[in-house]
Design a protein around this motif. Structure first.
Motif, PDB file in Angstrom:
ATOM      1  N   LEU A 398     -24.896 -11.816  46.703  1.00 29.64           N
ATOM      2  CA  LEU A 398     -24.192 -11.732  45.422  1.00 29.64           C
ATOM      3  C   LEU A 398     -24.337 -13.027  44.645  1.00 29.64           C
ATOM      4  N   LEU A 399     -24.289 -14.157  45.349  1.00 25.78           N
ATOM      5  CA  LEU A 399     -24.482 -15.447  44.678  1.00 25.78           C
ATOM      6  C   LEU A 399     -25.916 -15.614  44.179  1.00 25.78           C
ATOM      7  N   VAL A 400     -26.903 -15.133  44.938  1.00 24.04           N
ATOM      8  CA  VAL A 400     -28.307 -15.206  44.491  1.00 24.04           C
ATOM      9  C   VAL A 400     -28.492 -14.372  43.220  1.00 24.04           C
ATOM     10  N   LEU A 401     -27.883 -13.181  43.210  1.00 23.05           N
ATOM     11  CA  LEU A 401     -27.951 -12.351  42.002  1.00 23.05           C
ATOM     12  C   LEU A 401     -27.326 -13.064  40.808  1.00 23.05           C
ATOM     13  N   ALA A 402     -26.200 -13.751  41.053  1.00 23.79           N
ATOM     14  CA  ALA A 402     -25.540 -14.486  39.970  1.00 23.79           C
ATOM     15  C   ALA A 402     -26.393 -15.633  39.458  1.00 23.79           C
ATOM     16  N   VAL A 403     -27.127 -16.297  40.363  1.00 19.59           N
ATOM     17  CA  VAL A 403     -27.996 -17.407  39.938  1.00 19.59           C
ATOM     18  C   VAL A 403     -29.110 -16.893  39.041  1.00 19.59           C
ATOM     19  N   PHE A 404     -29.775 -15.798  39.455  1.00 23.90           N
ATOM     20  CA  PHE A 404     -30.837 -15.233  38.629  1.00 23.90           C
ATOM     21  C   PHE A 404     -30.302 -14.801  37.263  1.00 23.90           C
ATOM     22  N   HIS A 405     -29.163 -14.178  37.289  1.00 21.83           N
ATOM     23  CA  HIS A 405     -28.572 -13.719  36.028  1.00 21.83           C
ATOM     24  C   HIS A 405     -28.235 -14.884  35.115  1.00 21.83           C
ATOM     25  N   MET A 406     -27.602 -15.918  35.669  1.00 22.65           N
ATOM     26  CA  MET A 406     -27.173 -17.039  34.840  1.00 22.65           C
ATOM     27  C   MET A 406     -28.358 -17.842  34.311  1.00 22.65           C
ATOM     28  N   THR A 407     -29.439 -17.931  35.119  1.00 22.78           N
ATOM     29  CA  THR A 407     -30.625 -18.662  34.664  1.00 22.78           C
ATOM     30  C   THR A 407     -31.246 -17.976  33.440  1.00 22.78           C
ATOM     31  N   ALA A 408     -31.427 -16.664  33.532  1.00 19.94           N
ATOM     32  CA  ALA A 408     -31.988 -15.930  32.402  1.00 19.94           C
ATOM     33  C   ALA A 408     -31.059 -15.965  31.197  1.00 19.94           C
ATOM     34  N   TYR A 409     -29.784 -15.843  31.447  1.00 28.63           N
ATOM     35  CA  TYR A 409     -28.805 -15.847  30.356  1.00 28.63           C
ATOM     36  C   TYR A 409     -28.795 -17.190  29.628  1.00 28.63           C
ATOM     37  N   SER A 410     -28.805 -18.284  30.386  1.00 32.31           N
ATOM     38  CA  SER A 410     -28.760 -19.621  29.769  1.00 32.31           C
ATOM     39  C   SER A 410     -30.011 -19.887  28.954  1.00 32.31           C
ATOM     40  N   ALA A 411     -31.185 -19.468  29.495  1.00 31.84           N
ATOM     41  CA  ALA A 411     -32.428 -19.688  28.753  1.00 31.84           C
ATOM     42  C   ALA A 411     -32.409 -18.932  27.423  1.00 31.84           C
ATOM     43  N   CYS A 412     -31.918 -17.707  27.433  1.00 29.71           N
ATOM     44  CA  CYS A 412     -31.836 -16.930  26.191  1.00 29.71           C
ATOM     45  C   CYS A 412     -30.859 -17.552  25.209  1.00 29.71           C
ATOM     46  N   ILE A 413     -29.732 -18.048  25.716  1.00 35.05           N
ATOM     47  CA  ILE A 413     -28.736 -18.645  24.825  1.00 35.05           C
ATOM     48  C   ILE A 413     -29.299 -19.872  24.134  1.00 35.05           C
ATOM     49  N   VAL A 414     -30.012 -20.729  24.881  1.00 35.95           N
ATOM     50  CA  VAL A 414     -30.587 -21.940  24.282  1.00 35.95           C
ATOM     51  C   VAL A 414     -31.572 -21.571  23.176  1.00 35.95           C
ATOM     52  N   THR A 415     -32.360 -20.529  23.414  1.00 38.96           N
ATOM     53  CA  THR A 415     -33.319 -20.095  22.393  1.00 38.96           C
ATOM     54  C   THR A 415     -32.621 -19.513  21.172  1.00 38.96           C
ATOM     55  N   LEU A 416     -31.616 -18.683  21.423  1.00 37.72           N
ATOM     56  CA  LEU A 416     -30.927 -18.022  20.320  1.00 37.72           C
ATOM     57  C   LEU A 416     -30.153 -19.002  19.450  1.00 37.72           C
ATOM     58  N   LEU A 417     -29.662 -20.092  20.043  1.00 42.71           N
ATOM     59  CA  LEU A 417     -28.915 -21.074  19.263  1.00 42.71           C
ATOM     60  C   LEU A 417     -29.794 -21.770  18.227  1.00 42.71           C
ATOM     61  N   GLN A 418     -31.113 -21.777  18.429  1.00 47.60           N
ATOM     62  CA  GLN A 418     -32.017 -22.460  17.509  1.00 47.60           C
ATOM     63  C   GLN A 418     -32.756 -21.499  16.584  1.00 47.60           C
ATOM     64  N   LEU A 419     -32.558 -20.212  16.784  1.00 47.98           N
ATOM     65  CA  LEU A 419     -33.253 -19.254  15.941  1.00 47.98           C
ATOM     66  C   LEU A 419     -32.564 -19.096  14.590  1.00 47.98           C
ATOM     67  N   PRO A 420     -33.368 -18.950  13.487  1.00 50.81           N
ATOM     68  CA  PRO A 420     -32.763 -18.616  12.186  1.00 50.81           C
ATOM     69  C   PRO A 420     -32.342 -17.156  12.168  1.00 50.81           C
ATOM     70  N   SER A 421     -31.424 -16.857  11.280  1.00 41.41           N
ATOM     71  CA  SER A 421     -30.864 -15.512  11.273  1.00 41.41           C
ATOM     72  C   SER A 421     -31.705 -14.523  10.471  1.00 41.41           C
ATOM     73  N   SER A 422     -32.392 -15.006   9.402  1.00 44.84           N
ATOM     74  CA  SER A 422     -33.153 -14.132   8.495  1.00 44.84           C
ATOM     75  C   SER A 422     -32.262 -13.040   7.906  1.00 44.84           C
ATOM     76  N   SER A 423     -30.996 -13.342   7.769  1.00 49.80           N
ATOM     77  CA  SER A 423     -30.063 -12.329   7.261  1.00 49.80           C
ATOM     78  C   SER A 423     -29.937 -12.346   5.750  1.00 49.80           C
TER      79      SER A 423
END
Length: 633
Positions: A398-423
């Motif tokens: 369960l902890l290994v699953l949480a590590v994989f999940h959190m790694t992917a989640y954090s990488a996406c968050i860092v990218t999304l914080l720098q993306l323009p909205s184009s709204s």
């Protein structure tokens, strides 16, 4: 084109003097020559209609027949019977015309002077004057006057000497005589591209800069369009050999009455300015007051802003995974947590220690399953690690699953914080956003809200601009500085790009966006109605465009949008806007915990009050009824 000439003036009575021994020879020779000259003049200049003034021996019938046989239409008038309405006689509704008259005929010079006073010598009316005029007798001509003087060449019988006459200010310019034989190609008119140092009243709009810096490229962002067109006009002046007599105005011109404008357009109307060398926008309502030359280019002011980040317009913390991923991961975490708790409780039952008072570390209660799942998802683990091997293996995976999940989640968050909205892509989306609006303080930006018929723009000006003009209209540097801070849209033209290029960081230039509010407009040099300089300036500006000199001046004076060379040259700042969803989650948690605390306190007091009532109701010697420990927990 218009041609002025013809006078079969030399009649048998006017040309054959009493002392002439052969009175019949002159009319037979001269009259056909004059008619042929007029016909050739009209044909060589592609004019198909002739207006002839003269004193005709036969009322002009011979000339009419000759021209008709050559496919030319004509209107012949006897000078003594000419109606005073020259405008109707010289109407160009049929196209350009040739106008001819013989100066030796009485009244011919008066007709010519009258036409000059009514500005009927322009490019649509080509005048041919037969005879040798006295320079003092000719009226003041304009630069675009189309007047050709034709006299018989005494040195070459049957030939004619042609000269063109036009005006430079108050001076009369007559070109050198060129010999011409009827029936041969007509010599080309001489060039009028040398104005011989003529001083032209040139209008320039000066709003933000002093004229002493109009040649300094460091200040090209101030009064950009006036400086650009003044530079173009200087190139034209070098080609045409004229000088500028500068007349300043503080705005381009808006309609103040039905027929009058203010600003530079009004100066042109009143004759205070010959040419608006500072340029004006091409607008339909000004066409009744001024004439336009050749457009020099296009401009389109726009709302410029730094594109907001994606986090500023949406919750990026829920975007990394789809709903299916969130649902499957939550179910997997709950299932594994349930298996961990189940294995611990089964072991406790096998050991005989499973009871209501059992240690939670040995036999965790079922209500701890969601808490265990949520703690492991957040990589917090369990407060009391399981003692049995099977539970530890489940917890490890369960902890290994949480590590994989959190790694992917954090990488996406860092990218999304720098993306323009184009709204923000349209005016509607800009006006409905939370961006504050600032407008460059220029006359056309102020007046556009009153002139436009777009209901969206009119409501915008009324509600967000005119209600607070001191905050809305700002100098260009202030406008761009506020835009750089973010959350502000600055309405300006290309001059803002120069300030942006000097002050913005590379990463800030990459986030620059623009949404136009004005329609695309041509910018042009304007002249007076029926101006003598219109054709000359139009022809010269066309030449400047074809040779690339016009583009060169545009490149020098009009700043281009800064290019995004390295979007990843800097780190994106994370502010309260970006972390607000996380802070909001904390606030929700604090509010929920306070609500739970209040509920627990209230429940505790209710239980304590119930126990007090039971004690008071018990008989002496009766044992106290205790509240079960499990209930209090």
């Amino acid at each position: 084109m218009v041609v002025v000439l013809l006078l079969l003036l030399l009649t048998s009575t006017s040309l054959a003097a009493p002392s002439t021994p052969q009175p019949s020879e002159t009319p037979q020779r001269t009259e056909p020559d004059a008619v042929a000259v007029v016909a050739d003049f009209a044909e060589r200049r592609h004019l198909h209609f002739i207006v002839a003034f003269g004193c005709w021996p036969d009322g002009g019938l011979t000339a009419m027949r000759t021209w008709s046989r050559r496919g030319l239409r004509a209107s012949v008038h006897v000078l003594e019977e000419v109606r005073p309405d020259l405008g109707a006689l010289l109407s160009t509704t049929r196209g350009a015309i040739a106008v001819c008259t013989a100066l030796a005929c009485p009244g011919a010079l008066q007709i010519f002077r009258k036409a000059a006073g009514r500005q009927l010598l322009g490019a649509q009316r080509h005048w041919l004057l037969l005879g040798e005029p006295d320079a003092d007798q000719l009226p003041q001509l304009a630069l675009d006057s189309s007047v050709t003087l034709a006299t018989p060449d005494t040195a070459a019988p049957g030939s004619w000497l042609l000269r063109d006459a036009y005006g430079l200010g108050t001076r009369l310019v007559v070109s050198p005589a060129v010999g011409w034989q009827p029936g041969s190609p007509m010599p080309a008119p001489p060039s009028r591209d040398n104005l011989q140092g003529l001083a032209i009243k040139a209008g320039i709009v000066k709003v933000h800069d002093d004229f002493s810096r109009y040649d300094d490229l460091r200040y090209r962002h101030l009064d950009t369009w006036s400086k650009l067109h003044y530079a173009i006009s200087k190139v034209a002046a070098a080609r045409l050999n004229f000088t500028h007599n500068i007349v300043f105005a503080d705005q381009w011109g808006t309609r103040v009455t039905k027929d009058m404008f203010n600003g530079q357009v009004g100066q042109i109307q009143r004759g205070e300015v010959d040419v608006a060398v500072g340029g004006v926008a091409l607008r339909a309502e000004r066409s009744d007051a001024i004439d336009y030359t050749t457009p020099t280019g296009l401009f389109q002011p726009a709302f410029m802003f730094r594109e907001p980040s994606l986090a500023a317009v949406s919750n990026v913390y829920t975007r990394p995974f789809s709903r299916g991923v969130w649902l499957s991961y939550s179910l997997a975490a709950l299932l594994l947590a349930l298996l961990v708790v189940t294995s611990q409780r089964l072991l406790a039952r096998a050991q005989g220690v499973l009871s209501a008072t059992a240690d939670p570390a040995v036999a965790p209660p079922w209500v701890d399953v969601p808490l265990v799942a949520f703690s492991i998802v957040c990589e917090e683990g369990m407060q009391d690690p399981p003692q049995n091997t099977s539970s530890r293996i489940l917890l490890m995976f369960l902890l290994v699953l949480a590590v994989f999940h959190m790694t992917a989640y954090s990488a996406c968050i860092v990218t999304l914080l720098q993306l323009p909205s184009s709204s923000i892509k349209t005016l509607e989306s800009l006006f409905s956003s939370k961006m504050r609006i600032v407008i460059h303080d220029l006359p056309y930006n102020i007046n556009y809200g009153n002139e436009t018929k777009d209901p969206l723009i009119k409501s915008f000006y009324r509600e967000r601009v005119y209600s607070q003009p001191r905050k809305a209209f700002r100098p260009l540097e202030d406008c761009v500085a506020q835009m750089r801070e973010g959350g502000v849209a600055c309405h300006a033209d290309e001059a803002a790009y120069k300030v942006i290029g000097d002050t913005f960081l590379e990463s800030e230039k990459c986030s620059l966006k623009a949404v136009p509010m004005f329609p695309l407009r041509g910018i042009i040099m304007a002249v007076r109605k029926q101006s003598q300089y219109k054709e000359t300036f139009s022809r010269t500006l066309t030449w400047l465009r074809e040779t690339g000199l016009l583009k060169r001046e545009w490149t020098r004076w009009v700043a281009q949008k800064p290019r995004c060379l390295n979007r990843d040259s800097g780190y994106a700042e994370v502010g309260l806007t970006e972390v607000s969803p996380a802070l909001l989650m904390v606030c929700y948690g604090v509010a929920a915990s306070l609500a739970a605390l209040l509920f627990e306190v209230l429940l505790h007091r209710l239980v304590a009050a119930k126990q007090g009532r039971q004690k008071r109701q018990q008989k002496p010697g009766t044992g106290n009824t205790l509240v079960p420990r499990a209930f209090l927990r």
